[in-house]
Write a protein that holds these residues in place. Sequence first.
Motif, PDB file in Angstrom:
ATOM      1  N   ARG A 245       7.331  -1.863  -3.776  1.00 48.89           N
ATOM      2  CA  ARG A 245       6.130  -1.053  -3.590  1.00 48.89           C
ATOM      3  C   ARG A 245       6.186   0.261  -4.363  1.00 48.89           C
ATOM      4  O   ARG A 245       5.170   0.709  -4.901  1.00 48.89           O
ATOM      5  CB  ARG A 245       5.905  -0.811  -2.096  1.00 48.89           C
ATOM      6  CG  ARG A 245       5.389  -2.065  -1.399  1.00 48.89           C
ATOM      7  CD  ARG A 245       5.065  -1.843   0.052  1.00 48.89           C
ATOM      8  NE  ARG A 245       6.283  -1.759   0.845  1.00 48.89           N
ATOM      9  CZ  ARG A 245       6.282  -1.550   2.164  1.00 48.89           C
ATOM     10  NH1 ARG A 245       5.142  -1.388   2.812  1.00 48.89           N
ATOM     11  NH2 ARG A 245       7.423  -1.499   2.828  1.00 48.89           N
ATOM     12  N   ASP A 303       4.255   2.262   6.888  1.00 46.47           N
ATOM     13  CA  ASP A 303       3.521   1.327   6.035  1.00 46.47           C
ATOM     14  C   ASP A 303       2.039   1.682   5.951  1.00 46.47           C
ATOM     15  O   ASP A 303       1.405   1.510   4.904  1.00 46.47           O
ATOM     16  CB  ASP A 303       3.679  -0.102   6.554  1.00 46.47           C
ATOM     17  CG  ASP A 303       4.994  -0.726   6.119  1.00 46.47           C
ATOM     18  OD1 ASP A 303       5.682  -0.091   5.301  1.00 46.47           O
ATOM     19  OD2 ASP A 303       5.322  -1.830   6.578  1.00 46.47           O
ATOM     20  N   MET A 307       0.016   2.562   2.465  1.00 46.61           N
ATOM     21  CA  MET A 307      -1.171   1.853   2.008  1.00 46.61           C
ATOM     22  C   MET A 307      -2.352   2.796   1.846  1.00 46.61           C
ATOM     23  O   MET A 307      -3.086   2.743   0.849  1.00 46.61           O
ATOM     24  CB  MET A 307      -1.505   0.749   3.025  1.00 46.61           C
ATOM     25  CG  MET A 307      -2.489  -0.279   2.504  1.00 46.61           C
ATOM     26  SD  MET A 307      -1.918  -1.115   1.015  1.00 46.61           S
ATOM     27  CE  MET A 307      -3.301  -0.844  -0.079  1.00 46.61           C
ATOM     28  N   HIS A 410       1.644  -5.328   0.381  1.00 42.58           N
ATOM     29  CA  HIS A 410       1.591  -5.039   1.821  1.00 42.58           C
ATOM     30  C   HIS A 410       1.385  -6.310   2.635  1.00 42.58           C
ATOM     31  O   HIS A 410       1.975  -6.484   3.706  1.00 42.58           O
ATOM     32  CB  HIS A 410       0.456  -4.047   2.087  1.00 42.58           C
ATOM     33  CG  HIS A 410       0.326  -3.643   3.524  1.00 42.58           C
ATOM     34  ND1 HIS A 410       1.168  -2.728   4.118  1.00 42.58           N
ATOM     35  CD2 HIS A 410      -0.556  -4.025   4.492  1.00 42.58           C
ATOM     36  CE1 HIS A 410       0.809  -2.562   5.386  1.00 42.58           C
ATOM     37  NE2 HIS A 410      -0.222  -3.341   5.634  1.00 42.58           N
TER      38      HIS A 410
END
Length: 542
Positions: A245, A303, A307, A410
């Motif tokens: 990521r 997380d 995002m 994700h």
Amino acid sequence: MPETPEAEAPAASSPAARPQSALAPLGQPVFRMLWCVWLAANICMWMNDVASAWMMTSLSSSPIWVALVQTASTLPVFLLGLPSGALADILDRRRYFILTQFWVAAVALVLCVTVLSGAMTAPLLLALTFANGIGLAMRWPVFAASVPELVPRPQLPAALALNGVAMNASRIVGPLVAGAVIASVGSAYVFVLNAALSVASAFVIMRWRREHKPSPLGRERLFSAMRVGVQFVLQSGRLKSVLLRISLFFLHSTALLALLPLVARGLGGGNAAAYTVLLASMGSGAIVAAMFLPRLRQVMARDTLVMRGAALQSLATAAVALAPNIYLAATAMFVAGMAWITTANSLSVSAQLALPDWVRARGMSIYQMSIMGGSALGAALWGQVATVTSVQTSLLIASVTGVTAMLGAHLLVTDLGIEEDLTPSREFKVPVASDPPRAGHVQVTIAYLIDPARSAEFMALMQESRRSRLRQGALSWDLLRDLGEPGRYVEQIVDESWTEHLRRFDRVTAADVALRERKLAFHVGDAPPLVTRCLVESSVRR
């Protein structure tokens, strides 16, 4: 990888749920001193990048040459990050940190002399920018690995956010100072100032009274240390998810920084002041967001922050691309700074918490390699897209693909469980050999007797054992099933040498101890599992 709300947001009544002050780590004297050094180092970095990028616009008008300045600055960290991280784990970090500062100072002096002599060319500027990037590659893992030992664990997220503040305060101060120096006396003197600040920082680091404790087993060999570092990352699902990521985020978000000099030329009269204002706006946004991160971490999982931060970054990039004037562009850059530190800090905390102390510098160097690799590739990619199309089109494409890629990561990457307890443990008894071998691989076997009806459960658990052994540095791992005795399994581990076998006992964590207890719960023999250690002799030639 999705993380459970329980792991991210403890009950409000518990002490851990109370947010740590964003400035609490500065109460630690050594952290405060090294943080000031880090701030100065980043100011130097931004001054160098601004001076180099602006100089390149006068040496060449091609977007690809301008974007390659960013590539030359970040590529060394991608190429040299792993050996640098290994050295930071096995050498005296204080002395190594000092050396990096003198390296950066020397490169700055060469840049200064080259500019003053009128010998600077576009390729030479890229080469010297690359040399300066080598100093960054050497320096970053040392500081990143040192932070957790300077502050209590509850203050670690705030300390990492303060590192982001230093980066973004330097994003304001560096360009402002560089712009003022360029406008008054010329680019060469930006590099003179860089050299002076780098030398001063080296002398400040000398005040750090860190005691280097050499391992009784001696210093790890560089290539072996690098192998173990890579192996640890490959066997850590949590780290691999973070690396994926952070790479995707910087691959796309770097388009904004790489093409910003060209955006600035189209705004505010096309002078250096517009470029400085845009960079300063981004830095201001990051500093403001950092002050609110402790509270955000209490209400949102990491997380979720990642995002949402990535989505906001993409939106800001598109806004900069479409901005008709400097005022709207600066506002969008402010938002981009907020999004950048939210995403980067959240992923950095995840990486730090997934690393034990003994491999921290190597792990964080690979993390930084992912950032710089994504940045270097992204700068070249979006510079080429801008060359073929336009700067605006390139930024718009980067904004759309950036949020799409992060959403895909994700959704597709799954969590492998809760965070492991990486507290060092001395629970495992260190073996003693009457005549320790000086060379040769060491093979360890552990024989288990289990209920054959539970073989599927045992096999699944032994895959965790495989990951654990390889993360500790074992060369190979196998599980053997006895064909003549149902329920008898032999775990086989091969170490590079007797010394490397002993190192694995120094790397045992509380999570490894808990794993051993789970394996022993399957054993049904009257005696404990039989452990044997053998030296692998050279094969006999016929």
